[in-house]
Design a protein around this motif. Structure first.
Motif, PDB file in Angstrom:
ATOM      1  N   MET A  14       0.830  -1.209   0.000  1.00  0.00           N
ATOM      2  CA  MET A  14       0.000   0.000   0.000  1.00  0.00           C
ATOM      3  C   MET A  14       0.865   1.260   0.000  1.00  0.00           C
ATOM      4  SD  MET A  14      -3.151  -0.788  -0.154  1.00  0.00           S
ATOM      5  CE  MET A  14      -4.710  -0.858   0.677  1.00  0.00           C
ATOM      6  N   PRO A  68       2.252   5.247  -4.831  1.00  0.00           N
ATOM      7  CA  PRO A  68       2.744   4.819  -6.141  1.00  0.00           C
ATOM      8  C   PRO A  68       3.798   5.785  -6.673  1.00  0.00           C
ATOM      9  CG  PRO A  68       0.553   5.758  -6.302  1.00  0.00           C
ATOM     10  CD  PRO A  68       0.866   5.690  -4.844  1.00  0.00           C
ATOM     11  N   ARG A 106       3.157   3.410 -18.124  1.00  0.00           N
ATOM     12  CA  ARG A 106       2.454   2.190 -17.723  1.00  0.00           C
ATOM     13  C   ARG A 106       1.166   1.966 -18.504  1.00  0.00           C
ATOM     14  NH1 ARG A 106      -0.453   3.480 -11.979  1.00  0.00           N
ATOM     15  NH2 ARG A 106      -1.258   5.539 -12.472  1.00  0.00           N
ATOM     16  N   ARG A 107       0.862   2.813 -19.451  1.00  0.00           N
ATOM     17  CA  ARG A 107      -0.407   2.640 -20.187  1.00  0.00           C
ATOM     18  C   ARG A 107      -0.344   1.405 -21.077  1.00  0.00           C
ATOM     19  NH1 ARG A 107      -3.439   7.773 -21.603  1.00  0.00           N
ATOM     20  NH2 ARG A 107      -3.653   7.424 -19.360  1.00  0.00           N
ATOM     21  N   HIS A 110      -5.298   0.395 -24.165  1.00  0.00           N
ATOM     22  CA  HIS A 110      -5.900   1.651 -23.706  1.00  0.00           C
ATOM     23  C   HIS A 110      -5.377   2.831 -24.514  1.00  0.00           C
ATOM     24  CE1 HIS A 110      -7.035  -0.401 -19.680  1.00  0.00           C
ATOM     25  NE2 HIS A 110      -8.059  -0.370 -20.498  1.00  0.00           N
ATOM     26  N   ARG A 163      -7.452   2.622 -27.702  1.00  0.00           N
ATOM     27  CA  ARG A 163      -8.866   2.979 -27.492  1.00  0.00           C
ATOM     28  C   ARG A 163      -9.035   4.412 -26.990  1.00  0.00           C
ATOM     29  NH1 ARG A 163     -12.951  -0.171 -27.012  1.00  0.00           N
ATOM     30  NH2 ARG A 163     -13.740   1.036 -25.247  1.00  0.00           N
ATOM     31  N   ASP A 164      -8.324   4.734 -25.927  1.00  0.00           N
ATOM     32  CA  ASP A 164      -8.591   6.007 -25.254  1.00  0.00           C
ATOM     33  C   ASP A 164      -7.849   7.174 -25.901  1.00  0.00           C
ATOM     34  OD1 ASP A 164     -10.050   4.473 -23.531  1.00  0.00           O
ATOM     35  OD2 ASP A 164      -8.624   4.548 -21.872  1.00  0.00           O
ATOM     36  N   GLY A 197     -11.967  -7.588 -22.961  1.00  0.00           N
ATOM     37  CA  GLY A 197     -12.937  -8.530 -22.394  1.00  0.00           C
ATOM     38  C   GLY A 197     -12.455  -9.209 -21.130  1.00  0.00           C
ATOM     39  N   CYS A 198     -11.170  -9.068 -20.805  1.00  0.00           N
ATOM     40  CA  CYS A 198     -10.672  -9.702 -19.582  1.00  0.00           C
ATOM     41  C   CYS A 198      -9.479  -8.892 -19.082  1.00  0.00           C
ATOM     42  CB  CYS A 198     -10.266 -11.149 -19.831  1.00  0.00           C
ATOM     43  SG  CYS A 198      -8.792 -11.362 -20.841  1.00  0.00           S
ATOM     44  N   ASP A 199      -8.976  -9.267 -17.926  1.00  0.00           N
ATOM     45  CA  ASP A 199      -7.809  -8.560 -17.381  1.00  0.00           C
ATOM     46  C   ASP A 199      -6.552  -9.384 -17.564  1.00  0.00           C
ATOM     47  OD1 ASP A 199     -10.096  -7.482 -16.250  1.00  0.00           O
ATOM     48  OD2 ASP A 199      -9.647  -8.217 -14.244  1.00  0.00           O
ATOM     49  N   ASP A 247     -18.455   1.624 -23.317  1.00  0.00           N
ATOM     50  CA  ASP A 247     -17.080   1.989 -22.951  1.00  0.00           C
ATOM     51  C   ASP A 247     -16.371   2.735 -24.085  1.00  0.00           C
ATOM     52  OD1 ASP A 247     -14.813   1.706 -21.028  1.00  0.00           O
ATOM     53  OD2 ASP A 247     -13.908   0.580 -22.682  1.00  0.00           O
ATOM     54  N   ARG A 278     -16.921   8.907 -24.679  1.00  0.00           N
ATOM     55  CA  ARG A 278     -16.114   9.838 -23.874  1.00  0.00           C
ATOM     56  C   ARG A 278     -16.910  11.126 -23.674  1.00  0.00           C
ATOM     57  NH1 ARG A 278     -14.189   5.835 -23.499  1.00  0.00           N
ATOM     58  NH2 ARG A 278     -12.305   4.955 -24.381  1.00  0.00           N
ATOM     59  N   TYR A 298     -13.101   8.591 -14.201  1.00  0.00           N
ATOM     60  CA  TYR A 298     -13.155   7.125 -14.203  1.00  0.00           C
ATOM     61  C   TYR A 298     -13.360   6.638 -12.773  1.00  0.00           C
ATOM     62  CZ  TYR A 298     -11.323   7.247 -18.971  1.00  0.00           C
ATOM     63  OH  TYR A 298     -11.153   7.465 -20.312  1.00  0.00           O
ATOM     64  N   LEU A 354      -4.301  12.505  -3.617  1.00  0.00           N
ATOM     65  CA  LEU A 354      -3.595  12.177  -4.859  1.00  0.00           C
ATOM     66  C   LEU A 354      -4.037  13.122  -5.980  1.00  0.00           C
ATOM     67  CD1 LEU A 354      -1.591   9.892  -5.758  1.00  0.00           C
ATOM     68  CD2 LEU A 354      -3.591   8.688  -6.641  1.00  0.00           C
ATOM     69  N   THR A 397      -8.009   9.389 -14.727  1.00  0.00           N
ATOM     70  CA  THR A 397      -7.713   8.278 -15.629  1.00  0.00           C
ATOM     71  C   THR A 397      -8.055   6.963 -14.938  1.00  0.00           C
ATOM     72  OG1 THR A 397      -5.449   7.891 -14.860  1.00  0.00           O
ATOM     73  CG2 THR A 397      -5.734   9.542 -16.601  1.00  0.00           C
ATOM     74  N   ARG A 398      -8.148   5.906 -15.760  1.00  0.00           N
ATOM     75  CA  ARG A 398      -8.395   4.578 -15.186  1.00  0.00           C
ATOM     76  C   ARG A 398      -7.291   4.207 -14.199  1.00  0.00           C
ATOM     77  NH1 ARG A 398     -11.819   1.949 -19.132  1.00  0.00           N
ATOM     78  NH2 ARG A 398     -11.543   2.980 -21.120  1.00  0.00           N
ATOM     79  N   GLU A 399      -6.053   4.485 -14.592  1.00  0.00           N
ATOM     80  CA  GLU A 399      -4.919   4.071 -13.774  1.00  0.00           C
ATOM     81  C   GLU A 399      -4.926   4.796 -12.437  1.00  0.00           C
ATOM     82  OE1 GLU A 399      -4.737   5.169 -16.932  1.00  0.00           O
ATOM     83  OE2 GLU A 399      -3.584   3.770 -18.166  1.00  0.00           O
ATOM     84  N   LEU A 400      -5.204   6.099 -12.487  1.00  0.00           N
ATOM     85  CA  LEU A 400      -5.220   6.891 -11.254  1.00  0.00           C
ATOM     86  C   LEU A 400      -6.331   6.430 -10.315  1.00  0.00           C
ATOM     87  CD1 LEU A 400      -4.678  10.669 -12.102  1.00  0.00           C
ATOM     88  CD2 LEU A 400      -3.474   9.303 -10.372  1.00  0.00           C
ATOM     89  N   ASP A 457      -5.092   3.456  -8.596  1.00  0.00           N
ATOM     90  CA  ASP A 457      -4.089   3.825  -7.584  1.00  0.00           C
ATOM     91  C   ASP A 457      -4.773   4.381  -6.339  1.00  0.00           C
ATOM     92  OD1 ASP A 457      -2.064   3.196  -9.323  1.00  0.00           O
ATOM     93  OD2 ASP A 457      -1.618   5.277  -9.889  1.00  0.00           O
ATOM     94  N   ASP A 501      -6.425   1.996  -4.038  1.00  0.00           N
ATOM     95  CA  ASP A 501      -5.465   1.307  -3.174  1.00  0.00           C
ATOM     96  C   ASP A 501      -5.137   2.125  -1.930  1.00  0.00           C
ATOM     97  OD1 ASP A 501      -5.165  -1.004  -4.541  1.00  0.00           O
ATOM     98  OD2 ASP A 501      -3.328  -0.426  -5.604  1.00  0.00           O
ATOM     99  N   LEU A 502      -5.330   3.420  -1.998  1.00  0.00           N
ATOM    100  CA  LEU A 502      -5.005   4.291  -0.862  1.00  0.00           C
ATOM    101  C   LEU A 502      -6.155   4.442   0.132  1.00  0.00           C
ATOM    102  CD1 LEU A 502      -3.080   7.112  -2.777  1.00  0.00           C
ATOM    103  CD2 LEU A 502      -2.119   5.258  -1.395  1.00  0.00           C
ATOM    104  N   VAL A 503      -7.322   3.908  -0.230  1.00  0.00           N
ATOM    105  CA  VAL A 503      -8.442   3.943   0.712  1.00  0.00           C
ATOM    106  C   VAL A 503      -8.187   2.878   1.779  1.00  0.00           C
ATOM    107  CG1 VAL A 503     -10.919   3.568   1.012  1.00  0.00           C
ATOM    108  CG2 VAL A 503     -10.051   4.774  -1.022  1.00  0.00           C
ATOM    109  N   TRP A 543     -14.056  -4.639 -14.181  1.00  0.00           N
ATOM    110  CA  TRP A 543     -12.955  -5.515 -14.543  1.00  0.00           C
ATOM    111  C   TRP A 543     -13.452  -6.952 -14.551  1.00  0.00           C
ATOM    112  CZ3 TRP A 543      -8.061  -3.532 -15.667  1.00  0.00           C
ATOM    113  CH2 TRP A 543      -7.916  -2.168 -15.443  1.00  0.00           C
ATOM    114  N   ARG A 544     -12.817  -7.770 -15.362  1.00  0.00           N
ATOM    115  CA  ARG A 544     -13.252  -9.168 -15.478  1.00  0.00           C
ATOM    116  C   ARG A 544     -13.289  -9.859 -14.117  1.00  0.00           C
ATOM    117  NH1 ARG A 544     -16.433 -12.084 -17.997  1.00  0.00           N
ATOM    118  NH2 ARG A 544     -15.882 -10.778 -19.773  1.00  0.00           N
TER     119      ARG A 544
END
Lengths: 162, 827
Positions: A1, A4, A28-29, A33, A36-37, A47-49, B46, B49, B55, B79, B133-136, B139, B142-144, B295-296
């Motif tokens: 935790m 980052p 890290r993108r 993504h 798409r983005d 469709g999956c991770d 998805d 935009r 996100y 953050l 962003t999705r990534e942020l 992140d 995770d900080l909660v 997420w899957r």
């Protein structure tokens, strides 16, 4: 935790569907993504991770690749083709037409990945038999069709019957 | 490897009055949806935009059951790029708990959009974070910091029933709903029977259809009008809004649902209201559009599993000639942590109470409990599949134990075609069908006469070969009145669906649907129906993609679920098109100065039958007159060429005392047959031959029907052989992604043969029955085939619906353990 690491980015240049693209992307993108983005090419799906489903399949330097398994920065200097590039001149490819004729799609979510995997197969093996098609598509999951009509559609292109 | 064989359609004689001649209806027209989808030009939620969009990522419980001691979001908010957060405490202030459908004790369960004070399954959302962003967002989640105090975990329905640990204190019990359904006289039937076959326990496992596109939405809030717009993939927005609006303390008119392309649903996108309410609250709180894509792993862990059901103390009465007279069973259903769409599953099975069989005496003692697992939702074949699996297991176990051939046993006990329409012991009416004839088609397709030779040939290779049948009914067009058999105070009954058809200025025929297609080809089949009614080609008909509440072409039960588009969806399209057609004829008669009877609509023209060539108006002329050039029309003639029609099927009322009534209107038949080979060294099951026969009455588009059969079969094969949501004793899901939860790939699929016949529905507007769910025929016939194969290796009884290699291997090692479940008392 832990906190980052600060996001770092890098400039990349590549060719996407025949057009030169230069972009500053977070390191890290994921490539999917970025496609798409950032590029707005939303035909490539997620469709999956975990790299199992293949909905994100694109061609990188002519090889079919799951774009969720690469970082965008790894695509620096490459030539990428997405589903939007298949019928770039507005004319559907024989494979796209065959998918329509054989009812090889239902919801259409896996379809771009299927088309990209099958296109790569047909480039290497223009007349695949059913077994070869199934092997080539084993990395692409479809939850609607049971693959029956997808396989038929690809075989038909090779046989010239579509 | 795979061959698809379609038999020559056999049209059974039924008293059917489909009102349309077959024109485009009945043709396998390639789908019009495909052109955009094969180019990657579909629009899924998805793909959208918005400027300033945030996100959303959910913070989820790592525990199966725990008290929430504290939640601290401060580090997440620090953050850069984080727009805001929301926790269960805020949800409890700003919303009401969702409406519960059960009577007590289930009625007292409080289900909020986020966990409040306690988590009850792994993956349950406890907070949400919104970031640039999705990534942020990930992140920040995770900080909660959440502090939990773990509680005892329940992952077994029978343990749950003991109430030693209670999940919902407000309910005071883990039981959601319980009741006894008793039709005929089962005690007398068992007393009179020559044989009573007893089965102690059967278990239908937990899995789901796992659509490839996960759930999600882009939600916008308009502060000026206090309206939310949800660009989403909810497959049943009508009912979604019924859940959401009261929870959000607003009116249904303030929730606009918009769907475009949807990447599969299969029922798993019906219970999205908790997540959507969180998005609505965040959009309002943060004053910006918010987007969430599941997420899957989250979909597998915490969205929508199919109902898990244990059948206990089964007793079946059988006469000396092999006629089954009745059965009784205790059914224990596990709905996971919250009921959500439940307890509807406690009654939906009753649409097919006797399965395909002539049983007249049935008692089902049904109880549903909560456990510390993911909530369930409808899943392709919802609740009927579990029950039909029971009836098919009973048929095979009884036949095997009494030494009767399962094919002859089925033919003897099936409801006969001459009994159609057939009223079941609980008042449902099987509208048409010929089960024995469908079985014969399936037997032909797999060459059943050669089974014994193939069995010997396989044995010579060291393999155990088995053959099995699965018979199912796909009951379509739900009567929501059946909910009152669970809770007489519920104010739901009947069903409805809407559509609109208009003729626009330049002759465009525009159709909007209330349904919410996710791959079923509604744009194509609706165009076929409208083209036949208006006399034009399907290419002239523009069926708008998806659902939009602002189309105003929806009704209270709008959606795509419960195998009903062919009835209610196309019934609405037909109704609206006929209203437009009537006005087109009137208008053409007025303009051409001819009687209405002389007008025909054909080839895109309204013209005088057998009249001169110039006595014809193109659709464009009609559209232009009404919409743009109407001054010459007399004041008492006001055609609009724009009609909305609601298809409201007639069911009558249910009898809440006797628990009887027309719970659904059409019954499509599926007969599946499988041949399997088992490797006794490993327990691996290989499906080597397979046939699926479907009879859904008139097929609007046979190619689309066949595609649905392929899909339903594939789901069933995956469920039968590998797909299972497995929990450990701490409530952790062990199969949370496509590595561990193995769905069929192209190489896994056996050769699929399909056959069809058409027994038109005498009650459906087009003679077409709802279809597509398929009732799990593949699960039933694979279980039967495995049991048949194991006959040569100790005669194990297949007792569960999922039989991956380790389970088959166990049955090979210790068949007696399964046989101890079964006994026969003969007089």
């Amino acid at each position: 935790m832990g906190t980052p690491a600060p996001a770092r980015s890098r400039a990349i240049s590549l060719e996407v569907n025949g057009e030169a693209v230069e972009y500053e992307v977070p390191a890290r993108r994921l490539l999917v993504h970025f496609i798409r983005d950032d590029l707005g090419l939303t035909g490539t799906h997620v469709g999956c991770d975990t790299g199992n489903c293949g909905a994100c399949t694109v061609h990188v330097d002519g090889v079919s690749v799951k774009s969720c398994m690469l970082l965008a920065v790894q695509a620096d200097g490459t030539r990428i083709a997405t589903v939007e590039g298949l019928a770039a001149d507005g004319e559907l490819t024989a494979l796209q037409r065959s998918f329509n004729e054989h009812h090889a799609l239902q919801c259409g979510y896996c379809t771009p990945g299927m088309l990209m995997s099958a296109t790569a197969l047909l480039e290497q093996n223009p007349h695949p038999n059913e077994d070869e098609v199934r092997v080539a598509l084993q990395g692409n999951i479809c939850r609607c069709t049971g693959y029956v009509n997808i396989v038929e559609a690809v075989v038909a292109v090779g046989e010239g019957t579509s | 490897m795979s061959t698809t064989t379609t038999t020559t359609p056999t049209v059974t004689e039924q008293q059917s009055t489909p009102t349309l001649e077959k024109g485009y209806i009945g043709q396998s027209i390639p789908r019009r949806e495909d052109k955009r989808l094969v180019q990657g030009l579909g629009t899924f939620f998805d793909d959208m935009r918005r400027h300033g969009m945030g996100y959303v990522h959910f913070v989820r419980s790592p525990y199966g059951h725990a008290k929430i001691v504290s939640i601290d979001v401060s580090k997440a908010l620090e953050l850069d790029g984080v727009y805001g957060t929301i926790t269960g405490d805020e949800v409890a202030i700003h919303t009401e708990p969702f409406f519960e459908m059960s009577v007590e004790p289930g009625a007292n369960i409080k289900d909020y959009a986020l966990a409040v004070g306690r988590v009850r399954h792994t993956g349950e959302p406890v907070a949400a974070v919104c970031a640039a962003t999705r990534e942020l967002a990930r992140d920040a989640a995770d900080l909660v910091e959440v502090e939990y105090d773990p509680l005892p975990v329940l992952v077994d329905a029978e343990e749950s029933l003991k109430d030693e640990t209670v999940l919902h204190d407000d309910a005071g019990s883990n039981v959601v709903w319980s009741g006894v359904f008793d039709w005929g006289d089962i005690d007398q039937a068992l007393a009179d029977a020559d044989h009573v076959v007893k089965i102690e326990r059967l278990h239908f496992h937990r899995f789901s259809s796992t659509p490839l596109e996960c759930a999600g939405a882009l939600v916008e809030y308009d502060k000026g009008t206090a309206e939310w717009t949800l660009h989403c993939n909810h497959q049943m927005p009508g009912v979604g809004a019924i859940w959401m609006a009261p929870a959000l303390r607003t009116g249904i008119d303030k929730l606009r649902f918009v769907t475009q392309d949807i990447g599969g649903g299969f029922g798993n996108k019906i219970c999205l209201h908790p997540q959507y309410v969180v998005l609505c609250l965040l959009a309002r709180k943060l004053g910006r559009p918010v987007q969430w894509t599941e997420w899957r792993t989250d979909q597998h862990t915490a969205n929508a599993h199919g109902n898990e059901r244990t059948f206990l103390d089964i007793e079946v009465g059988v006469m000396a000639d092999g006629t089954m007279t009745g059965f009784k069973v205790r059914a224990l259903d596990d709905c996971g942590a919250f009921p959500r769409y439940e307890p509807l599953g406690c009654i939906i099975w009753a649409q097919v109470t006797p399965g395909l069989y002539g049983w007249r005496n049935i008692r089902v003692d049904f109880t549903q409990v909560c456990t510390n697992k993911s909530p369930v939702s409808p899943n392709r074949g919802y609740s009927r599949m579990q029950h039909l699996w029971l009836t098919e297991r009973i048929a095979d176990i009884v036949a095997t134990e009494l030494g009767i051939d399962p094919v002859e046993f089925r033919k003897k006990n099936y409801v006969k075609t001459e009994q159609m329409p057939y009223e079941t012991p609980n008042g449902c009416v099987y509208d048409s069908g010929d089960y024995a004839a469908a079985l014969d088609i399936a037997l032909d397709l797999i060459d059943s006469g050669s089974i014994e030779d193939r069995r010997k040939e396989a044995a010579a290779r060291g393999k155990l070969l088995g053959f099995g049948i699965g018979s199912t009914l796909d009951s379509g067009t739900n009567n929501f009145g059946q909910s009152t058999l669970l809770n007489p105070d519920l104010q739901f009954s009947g069903n409805n669906e809407a559509a609109s058809v208009k003729l626009d200025i330049f002759g465009e025929v525009v159709v909007t649907l209330g349904t919410v297609p996710q791959g079923q080809g509604h744009e194509t089949t609706a165009a076929q129906v409208v083209a036949d009614i208006l006399g034009c080609s399907p290419e002239q008909v523009n069926v708008r993609r998806g659902h939009d509440t602002w189309f105003n072409s929806h009704a209270g039960f709008s959606g795509t679920y419960a195998s009903q588009f062919a009835f209610t969806g196309l019934g609405a399209v037909k109704g609206a098109a006929e209203l437009v057609r009537a006005e087109m004829v009137q208008l053409a008669a007025a303009v051409l100065q001819a009687p209405e009877e002389a007008i025909e609509l054909a080839d895109g023209f309204a013209r005088i039958k057998d009249g001169p060539e110039e006595a014809a108006l193109p659709f464009m002329a009609l559209g232009a007159i009404v919409n743009a050039n109407n001054a010459f029309l007399p004041p008492d003639f006001n055609p609009t060429l724009n009609h909305r029609y609601v298809c409201r099927p007639y069911f009558g009322m249910v009898d809440t005392e006797k628990k009887t009534g027309q719970l659904t209107l059409t019954y499509a038949t599926q007969i599946h047959a499988a041949v399997v080979e088992i490797d006794p060294e490993t327990g691996v099951v290989d499906v080597v031959d397979y046939a699926a026969v479907d009879d859904c009455g008139i097929r609007i588009n046979p190619q689309i029907v066949e595609g649905q059969v392929h899909g339903a079969t594939t789901h069933a094969l995956g469920a039968a052989l590998s797909e299972e949501f497995v929990y450990d004793e701490e409530g952790t899901l062990l199969t949370s992604n496509f590595y561990d939860y193995h769905v069929p790939h192209a190489l896994d699929m056996p050769p699929l043969k399909t056959g069809s016949m058409e027994s038109p529905s005498p009650v459906a507007p087009l003679g077409a029955k709802g279809m597509g769910e398929g009732g799990g025929g593949g699960i039933h016939c694979v279980c039967a085939a495995i049991q048949d194969a194991l006959g040569a290796a100790g005669k194990a009884i297949v007792y569960t619906s999922c039989n991956p290699p380790h389970r088959v291997w166990s049955m090979l090692q210790d068949p007696e353990a399964t046989r101890a479940n079964v006994s026969v008392v003969s007089k």
